[in-house]
Design a protein around this motif. Structure first.
Motif, mmCIF file in Angstrom:
data_model
loop_
_atom_site.group_PDB
_atom_site.id
_atom_site.type_symbol
_atom_site.label_atom_id
_atom_site.label_comp_id
_atom_site.label_asym_id
_atom_site.label_seq_id
_atom_site.Cartn_x
_atom_site.Cartn_y
_atom_site.Cartn_z
ATOM 1 N N PRO A 136 0.818 -1.215 0.000
ATOM 2 C CA PRO A 136 0.000 0.000 0.000
ATOM 3 C C PRO A 136 0.851 1.264 0.000
ATOM 4 O O PRO A 136 2.004 1.248 0.455
ATOM 5 N N PRO A 137 0.298 2.338 -0.508
ATOM 6 C CA PRO A 137 0.961 3.636 -0.354
ATOM 7 C C PRO A 137 0.857 4.098 1.097
ATOM 8 O O PRO A 137 0.064 3.570 1.879
ATOM 9 N N THR A 138 1.661 5.074 1.461
ATOM 10 C CA THR A 138 1.528 5.701 2.775
ATOM 11 C C THR A 138 0.348 6.662 2.733
ATOM 12 O O THR A 138 0.229 7.480 1.811
ATOM 13 N N LEU A 139 -0.509 6.552 3.719
ATOM 14 C CA LEU A 139 -1.692 7.405 3.795
ATOM 15 C C LEU A 139 -1.401 8.585 4.704
ATOM 16 O O LEU A 139 -0.971 8.410 5.858
ATOM 17 N N HIS A 140 -1.619 9.795 4.183
ATOM 18 C CA HIS A 140 -1.417 11.023 4.946
ATOM 19 C C HIS A 140 -2.745 11.761 5.091
ATOM 20 O O HIS A 140 -3.638 11.651 4.239
ATOM 21 N N VAL A 141 -2.827 12.539 6.153
ATOM 22 C CA VAL A 141 -3.954 13.451 6.334
ATOM 23 C C VAL A 141 -3.398 14.847 6.571
ATOM 24 O O VAL A 141 -2.502 15.045 7.403
ATOM 25 N N CYS A 142 -3.904 15.803 5.816
ATOM 26 C CA CYS A 142 -3.561 17.209 6.022
ATOM 27 C C CYS A 142 -4.759 17.928 6.623
ATOM 28 O O CYS A 142 -5.917 17.539 6.388
ATOM 29 N N GLN A 187 2.148 27.570 -5.423
ATOM 30 C CA GLN A 187 2.626 28.775 -4.760
ATOM 31 C C GLN A 187 2.081 28.938 -3.347
ATOM 32 O O GLN A 187 2.554 29.788 -2.590
ATOM 33 N N ALA A 188 1.089 28.138 -2.990
ATOM 34 C CA ALA A 188 0.393 28.349 -1.727
ATOM 35 C C ALA A 188 1.315 28.118 -0.529
ATOM 36 O O ALA A 188 2.145 27.201 -0.525
ATOM 37 N N ASN A 189 1.150 28.969 0.470
ATOM 38 C CA ASN A 189 1.824 28.795 1.759
ATOM 39 C C ASN A 189 3.332 28.572 1.597
ATOM 40 O O ASN A 189 3.916 27.676 2.217
ATOM 41 N N SER A 190 3.940 29.387 0.768
ATOM 42 C CA SER A 190 5.398 29.348 0.576
ATOM 43 C C SER A 190 5.894 27.986 0.102
ATOM 44 O O SER A 190 6.985 27.539 0.452
ATOM 45 N N GLY A 191 5.060 27.283 -0.685
ATOM 46 C CA GLY A 191 5.455 26.008 -1.264
ATOM 47 C C GLY A 191 4.977 24.793 -0.511
ATOM 48 O O GLY A 191 5.402 23.667 -0.813
ATOM 49 N N GLU A 192 4.076 24.961 0.436
ATOM 50 C CA GLU A 192 3.633 23.835 1.256
ATOM 51 C C GLU A 192 2.932 22.753 0.444
ATOM 52 O O GLU A 192 3.026 21.563 0.776
ATOM 53 N N ALA A 193 2.238 23.142 -0.641
ATOM 54 C CA ALA A 193 1.468 22.165 -1.408
ATOM 55 C C ALA A 193 2.338 21.052 -1.967
ATOM 56 O O ALA A 193 1.864 19.935 -2.201
ATOM 57 N N GLY A 246 -3.164 20.487 1.104
ATOM 58 C CA GLY A 246 -4.375 20.576 1.919
ATOM 59 C C GLY A 246 -4.137 21.073 3.318
ATOM 60 O O GLY A 246 -5.091 21.265 4.077
ATOM 61 N N CYS A 247 -2.876 21.314 3.699
ATOM 62 C CA CYS A 247 -2.562 21.763 5.056
ATOM 63 C C CYS A 247 -2.418 23.282 5.119
ATOM 64 O O CYS A 247 -1.941 23.909 4.175
ATOM 65 N N ASP A 248 -2.834 23.866 6.235
ATOM 66 C CA ASP A 248 -2.265 25.134 6.653
ATOM 67 C C ASP A 248 -1.060 24.775 7.522
ATOM 68 O O ASP A 248 -0.570 23.644 7.438
ATOM 69 N N THR A 249 -0.551 25.643 8.333
ATOM 70 C CA THR A 249 0.634 25.268 9.095
ATOM 71 C C THR A 249 0.515 25.657 10.551
ATOM 72 O O THR A 249 -0.019 26.703 10.887
ATOM 73 N N TYR A 287 8.905 26.578 2.473
ATOM 74 C CA TYR A 287 8.482 25.309 3.049
ATOM 75 C C TYR A 287 9.376 24.208 2.485
ATOM 76 O O TYR A 287 9.337 23.922 1.294
ATOM 77 N N GLY A 288 10.203 23.586 3.354
ATOM 78 C CA GLY A 288 11.240 22.685 2.868
ATOM 79 C C GLY A 288 11.031 21.219 3.160
ATOM 80 O O GLY A 288 11.782 20.381 2.663
ATOM 81 N N TYR A 289 10.057 20.859 3.998
ATOM 82 C CA TYR A 289 9.783 19.447 4.272
ATOM 83 C C TYR A 289 8.373 19.347 4.851
ATOM 84 O O TYR A 289 7.771 20.344 5.241
ATOM 85 N N ASP A 290 7.852 18.135 4.902
ATOM 86 C CA ASP A 290 6.486 17.923 5.371
ATOM 87 C C ASP A 290 6.453 17.972 6.894
ATOM 88 O O ASP A 290 6.732 16.986 7.569
ATOM 89 N N ALA A 291 6.118 19.151 7.414
ATOM 90 C CA ALA A 291 6.054 19.333 8.863
ATOM 91 C C ALA A 291 4.631 19.295 9.390
ATOM 92 O O ALA A 291 4.433 19.357 10.597
ATOM 93 N N ASP A 292 3.634 19.195 8.498
ATOM 94 C CA ASP A 292 2.263 19.415 8.962
ATOM 95 C C ASP A 292 1.292 18.270 8.700
ATOM 96 O O ASP A 292 0.283 18.180 9.383
#
Length: 748
Positions: free
Chosen positions: A136-142, A155-161, A166-169, A181-186
């Motif tokens: 299976p793929p890894t399942l994430h929730v934002c 361009q959203a949220n300084s590159g978060e997309a 789907g996340c704010d921060t 935004y340099g890595y998945d922190a959210d």
């Protein structure tokens, strides 16, 4: 986050029946109705034509009845470079066929399935899977509190997309506006084992505040989703979060929603004390909220400033959140634990840190916020006033006197007798930093002196009370001599910035009793002319010279202004009515935006959340109108410890009726009033062990007043030895004993 950088049961059937019975009825009065049924096909939150009905307050409650909630709709299903197969609504549950999300392996092109919970929620999300591919793929929730800042475009949220679609921060170090935004922190990762499906996969971490949840995949494969739910972890000690002890209702549907949104915001900020955030995160570290608030009972709740972030306890936020809690849920243990944890952080010289010292970021701010020492004193005064807990007061009395000694030592450094925090390095505020001799902080300290005088008298320390009272008089005079601009008709920001007349200075001068009646009226007129704009009242006039406070919408001082407007003696009613108009404009505007159920931390001059995706949209310090609507509009306030003494002084401000119940240590105070064409009628039921004041507004007319059918005021004088007086705005009846009473004013 640094404020200068960003910022118990249900009422008994007997009480409900009593309130229905005391509601004024007659040709012009609304009819009393029974309590609302358990389900509502339409209600105030969904029906734009909804009209409030006396006694029917429960449809306004946003809190769930239990601790499991489910999304109400699918906001969107976007296949992007993968696929969404089947009906996306299957994710809501109850469908025989699941919806399949298919990914080719590139997370930046994963399908996105976004679910809407309909309001702000928080806790641990669970996804029920009917099956998954062998590998299976890894399942994430934002998570996001709003659609506006749910990152979906490159361009959203300084590159978060590109990392967390789907996340704010909630992470200052990777997601703060302007920081790349340099890595998945959210996003949160849900671990799944295909051999254990069908079944639910549950998040190991809470997400404190969100309305929208977006599922996405990382890696090739597919998952079949046939249900999503949330363990609602806010207010964990409240078995029935919807079971309010206190409530409010009026003829104005918008104001009613504002009251309940404020109560719900504070509930959304109430969590176990081991769910704080500790900053900074290390590079690559994912979102988490699992730190212990220092000095707090780990088995009890605390009230954080925000549900999403900061998720620590702040003195200034608690100043609003505590009375909201007293007046709605009655969750006193959460208030006690929060206030005690902050009190225990006091430094040896008496200074009290503004926030929970959780992590290096907060420890680095240990002496940043001099303003918040004044809120420390105020919070303890309010606790004593609303709860009457003498043992709690005695426990912390030495800390209070030490804090006052520190504040007085700061004031003593100025030959002209005003506080400024430059020398102590504590110039930070709720929303800006200024080291001058300001109206705002000096007004707050003047109020502290009055509060300490009252507390000292209650403890039998008359000499100390006299000292505090004398200092208060001297400080108020110094503020008026140095900071009141008689030509402009407003209070200055500070001696150092005399040409700026901010909202916080003028509102707090009124509320702290610095301004006399004439000054209060002129100050409110100034703000109305110069600071009111499209979405509410700005911190400073847009035409003001550049100062520490830019023009923006700050909910904390806006709440002060709304309250100050209702406090101004007002024969025409216009200024008091403007207090309610400010609520409808600013808080009504926030209700029209996401998340549509809780209050924002701040807004910029364009009406957007003030720090973009990082803004907390469930921030308790914005809930001031909940207190104002109960204390001033309904009119019920404590005048003695724990409501042993009370006052019921309604401020109709254009409303035709209001009613509610206020929990006290002695039992509920139930109040209902109605503005009649030829007078005013007030009903009040008060518990044993209390006595107090009832008042009816004259609305600029000469009136006679009957109390329980007996004439007590003939239009000019008290009748029959009654303890009745008038100041022209109200007729006051003092020494009213416990029980049910009806006061009726008749125009002469």
């Amino acid at each position: 986050m640094s404020r200068h950088r960003t910022r118990k049961t249900a009422l008994t059937v007997a009480i409900g029946a009593a309130l229905a019975a005391i509601l004024p009825v007659g040709p012009a009065a609304p009819s009393a109705v029974a309590a609302a049924p358990a389900t509502h096909p339409s209600g105030p939150w969904t029906d734009s034509t909804y009209q409030p009905r006396p006694g029917d307050w429960r449809p306004y409650v946003l809190a769930p009845a239990g601790h499991v909630v489910t999304p109400v709709s699918v906001l969107s299903a976007d296949p992007r470079g993968g696929a969404v197969q089947g009906d996306p609504k299957a994710a809501l549950g109850g469908s025989a066929t699941p919806v399949r999300l298919v990914s080719d392996g590139d997370r930046t092109q994963s399908p996105l399935l976004t679910l809407d919970f309909g309001k702000e929620v928080g806790g641990k999300i669970a996804v029920h899977l009917a099956g998954a591919s062998t590998t299976p793929p890894t399942l994430h929730v934002c998570f996001s509190e709003s659609r506006q800042f749910a990152a979906t475009t490159p361009q959203a949220n300084s590159g978060e997309a590109g990392y967390a679609p789907g996340c704010d921060t909630a992470n200052i170090w990777t997601g703060y506006p302007g920081v790349t935004y340099g890595y998945d922190a959210d996003s949160h990762t849900l671990s799944l084992d295909p051999s254990k499906l069908p079944g639910s996969v549950t998040d190991r971490q809470i997400r404190g505040g969100f309305r929208y949840a977006t599922l996405f995949l990382d890696g090739p494969g597919w998952v079949d989703v046939d249900g999503v739910s949330l363990d609602f972890d806010a207010v964990p000690k409240q078995a029935d979060p919807a079971g309010y002890q206190g409530w409010f209702l009026s003829s104005d549907n918008e104001l009613n929603k504002i009251w309940y949104a404020g109560a719900y915001t504070v509930q959304m900020d109430t969590w176990m004390s081991d769910t704080a955030k500790s900053w900074p995160y290390a590079a690559g570290e994912p979102d988490h909220a699992d730190s212990q608030v220092p000095y707090a009972d780990p088995d009890q709740e605390v009230i954080f400033d925000g549900a999403k972030r900061d998720r620590i306890v702040w003195q200034g936020d608690l100043a609003i959140q505590a009375p909201v809690t007293y007046l709605s849920t009655g969750d006193l243990a959460a208030v006690d634990n929060s206030l005690s944890s902050l009190s225990a952080q006091q430094l040896s010289d008496g200074y009290v840190p503004a926030e929970s010292l959780v992590g290096r970021h907060n420890e680095d701010e240990i002496r940043t916020y001099g303003e918040y020492v004044t809120w420390f004193v105020h919070n303890h005064y309010e606790h004593w006033l609303y709860t009457g807990d003498r043992a709690y007061l005695d426990r912390w009395w030495p800390s209070l006197t030490k804090a006052m000694t520190w504040l007085e030592s700061v004031r003593g450094q100025d030959p002209q007798g005003l506080i400024a925090f430059a020398a102590s390095g504590s110039c930070g505020h709720y929303g800006y930093s200024d080291c001058g001799h300001e109206t705002y902080v000096n007004a707050l300290y003047a109020r502290n002196l009055d509060e300490m005088a009252e507390l000292a008298r209650a403890r039998g320390a008359a000499p100390d009370a006299a000292t505090y009272a004398a200092r208060s008089m001297a400080l108020k005079q110094a503020i008026n001599d140095q900071l009141w601009d008689a030509t402009t008709g407003a209070y200055r920001l500070s001696r150092e910035t005399p040409g700026v007349y901010p909202q916080d200075a003028n509102a707090t001068a009124v509320l702290a009793g610095v301004a006399d009646a004439g000054q209060a009226q002129r100050a409110m007129d100034y703000l109305h002319r110069n600071n009111w704009s499209g979405y509410g009242s700005l911190t400073v006039s847009p035409s003001a010279p550049k100062s520490a406070i830019g023009p923006m919408y700050e909910p904390l001082p806006s709440g002060f202004e709304a309250s100050a407007r209702l406090a101004v003696p007002d024969s025409t009613g216009d200024t008091q009515a403007s207090g309610l108009q400010l609520m409808r404009t600013f808080w009504g505007y926030m209700l029209s935006k996401d998340p549509g159920s809780t209050w924002w931390e701040k807004a910029d001059a364009a009406g957007d959340p003030g720090i973009s995706q990082f803004t907390s949209l469930a921030h308790g310090w914005a809930s001031g109108p909940t207190v104002t609507l109960t204390d001033q509009v309904l009119g019920v306030t404590p005048t003695g410890a724990g409501f042993a003494g009370y006052a019921v002084v309604p401020h109709p401000a254009g409303l035709t009726w209001a009613q509610g119940s206020v929990p006290t240590p002695h039992g509920a105070i139930a109040v209902s009033w109605q503005a009649l064409p030829q007078g005013f009628q007030l009903h009040a039921t008060t518990p044993s062990g209390t006595s107090g004041r009832l008042a009816v507004p004259t609305r600029g007319k000469r009136v006679s007043v009957r109390l329980d059918g007996r004439l007590v005021w003939d239009g000019s004088h008290a009748v029959g030895g009654a303890h009745v007086t008038s100041d022209g705005q109200y007729v006051y009846m003092d020494g009213v004993r416990a029980g049910h009473h009806v006061a009726h004013a008749q125009n002469l």
